[in-house]
Design a protein around this motif. Structure first.
Motif, PDB file in Angstrom:
ATOM      1  N   VAL A 119     -18.293  23.191  19.008  1.00 24.82           N
ATOM      2  CA  VAL A 119     -19.571  22.589  18.610  1.00 24.82           C
ATOM      3  C   VAL A 119     -19.966  23.093  17.222  1.00 24.82           C
ATOM      4  CG1 VAL A 119     -22.056  22.545  19.080  1.00 24.82           C
ATOM      5  CG2 VAL A 119     -20.431  22.111  20.930  1.00 24.82           C
ATOM      6  N   PHE A 120     -19.887  24.395  17.005  1.00 22.41           N
ATOM      7  CA  PHE A 120     -20.287  24.946  15.714  1.00 22.41           C
ATOM      8  C   PHE A 120     -19.362  24.523  14.577  1.00 22.41           C
ATOM      9  CE2 PHE A 120     -23.132  27.787  18.062  1.00 22.41           C
ATOM     10  CZ  PHE A 120     -24.260  27.657  17.276  1.00 22.41           C
ATOM     11  N   SER A 121     -18.134  24.142  14.903  1.00 24.16           N
ATOM     12  CA  SER A 121     -17.248  23.639  13.851  1.00 24.16           C
ATOM     13  C   SER A 121     -17.691  22.256  13.370  1.00 24.16           C
ATOM     14  CB  SER A 121     -15.802  23.586  14.340  1.00 24.16           C
ATOM     15  OG  SER A 121     -15.621  22.525  15.254  1.00 24.16           O
ATOM     16  N   ALA A 122     -18.518  21.586  14.178  1.00 20.26           N
ATOM     17  CA  ALA A 122     -18.994  20.241  13.835  1.00 20.26           C
ATOM     18  C   ALA A 122     -20.399  20.247  13.243  1.00 20.26           C
ATOM     19  CB  ALA A 122     -18.960  19.347  15.077  1.00 20.26           C
ATOM     20  N   GLY A 123     -21.066  21.387  13.242  1.00 20.81           N
ATOM     21  CA  GLY A 123     -22.420  21.467  12.710  1.00 20.81           C
ATOM     22  C   GLY A 123     -23.214  22.541  13.417  1.00 20.81           C
ATOM     23  N   ARG A 124     -24.478  22.651  13.064  1.00 26.18           N
ATOM     24  CA  ARG A 124     -25.333  23.668  13.679  1.00 26.18           C
ATOM     25  C   ARG A 124     -26.426  23.003  14.498  1.00 26.18           C
ATOM     26  NH1 ARG A 124     -29.337  27.050  14.114  1.00 26.18           N
ATOM     27  NH2 ARG A 124     -29.091  29.285  14.008  1.00 26.18           N
ATOM     28  N   PRO A 125     -26.252  23.043  15.833  1.00 27.74           N
ATOM     29  CA  PRO A 125     -27.279  22.451  16.681  1.00 27.74           C
ATOM     30  C   PRO A 125     -28.524  23.341  16.736  1.00 27.74           C
ATOM     31  CG  PRO A 125     -25.608  23.481  18.027  1.00 27.74           C
ATOM     32  CD  PRO A 125     -25.135  23.586  16.599  1.00 27.74           C
ATOM     33  N   LYS A 126     -29.613  22.757  17.172  1.00 24.37           N
ATOM     34  CA  LYS A 126     -30.857  23.504  17.371  1.00 24.37           C
ATOM     35  C   LYS A 126     -30.668  24.510  18.505  1.00 24.37           C
ATOM     36  CE  LYS A 126     -35.652  22.448  18.631  1.00 24.37           C
ATOM     37  NZ  LYS A 126     -36.521  21.277  18.865  1.00 24.37           N
ATOM     38  N   ARG A 127     -30.026  24.040  19.570  1.00 25.14           N
ATOM     39  CA  ARG A 127     -29.705  24.909  20.712  1.00 25.14           C
ATOM     40  C   ARG A 127     -28.558  24.274  21.492  1.00 25.14           C
ATOM     41  NH1 ARG A 127     -34.629  22.767  22.448  1.00 25.14           N
ATOM     42  NH2 ARG A 127     -35.697  24.573  21.615  1.00 25.14           N
ATOM     43  N   ILE A 128     -27.894  25.115  22.275  1.00 30.37           N
ATOM     44  CA  ILE A 128     -26.825  24.659  23.165  1.00 30.37           C
ATOM     45  C   ILE A 128     -27.197  25.082  24.576  1.00 30.37           C
ATOM     46  CG2 ILE A 128     -24.390  24.854  23.810  1.00 30.37           C
ATOM     47  CD1 ILE A 128     -23.758  25.476  20.887  1.00 30.37           C
ATOM     48  N   GLN A 129     -27.103  24.141  25.495  1.00 26.09           N
ATOM     49  CA  GLN A 129     -27.321  24.417  26.912  1.00 26.09           C
ATOM     50  C   GLN A 129     -26.048  24.058  27.660  1.00 26.09           C
ATOM     51  OE1 GLN A 129     -30.771  22.028  27.813  1.00 26.09           O
ATOM     52  NE2 GLN A 129     -32.153  23.381  26.678  1.00 26.09           N
TER      53      GLN A 129
END
Length: 190
Positions: A119-129
């Motif tokens: 996920v982080f290789s594709a961008g920076r989300p606000k949060r991950i659940q």
């Protein structure tokens, strides 16, 4: 491996998916900036089921994509020790979004760690659940799910098998017993 018991039938899985869908909506106060990523393979059909339930509840279709974590795993075989790392292409932007990772079975936590890296290789989300249908314990990493369909204590000689119509022609969760220790190789649980 041999069949040991049926842990969940299609009705029990349906109830768990419905409950997880409601919990996701409640925790996130709706669907704003929310998206689902199913971890390939069996996490994707479960993510689609959650998306469909949320659509029935809210009348909104959430973005839902597949996450391929093969190249982010830390337990590669010797032939794969230096794989060419490829980004997992996502059908939407994850920047500043709440990403709900969906998988079938949580075991050691290594799949979740790899999914977070992807996920982080594709961008920076606000949060991950994290939404998991089955939590079977035996964690090796400090990871826990936000949404759990069912927690099932298991022995390390047992395998939890989630069957989905796309791959198995039916919807069920079964407990299998390994006949010998080598049976565990390649079962996809982590």
């Amino acid at each position: 491996m041999r069949f040991k018991s049926l842990l969940m039938d299609d009705a029990a899985i349906g109830r768990a998916i419905t409950r997880i869908s409601h919990e996701i909506l409640e925790r996130n106060k709706g669907t704003q900036d929310l998206l689902l990523l199913g971890i390939l393979r069996r996490g994707m059909p479960l993510a689609e089921m959650i998306r469909n339930h949320i659509e029935k509840i809210e009348g909104v279709t959430l973005p839902c994509g597949a996450l391929d974590i093969r190249y982010y795993r830390d337990d590669l075989t010797p032939e794969q020790e230096e794989p060419s790392v490829r980004l997992s292409p996502l059908p939407f932007k994850i920047q500043n979004k709440t990403v709900v990772l969906v998988d079938d079975v949580m075991y050691t936590g290594r799949t979740v760690r790899a999914a977070i890296d992807a996920v982080f290789s594709a961008g920076r989300p606000k949060r991950i659940q994290l939404a998991i249908l089955i939590d079977r314990g035996h964690r090796e990493l400090p990871v826990r799910a936000d949404y759990v369909g069912k927690s099932i204590p298991t022995a390390k000689t047992e395998v939890v098998s989630v069957c989905v119509p796309q791959y198995d022609g039916r919807l069920a969760v079964e407990l299998l017993q390994m006949d010998q220790p080598g049976d565990l190789a390649g079962n996809g649980q982590s």
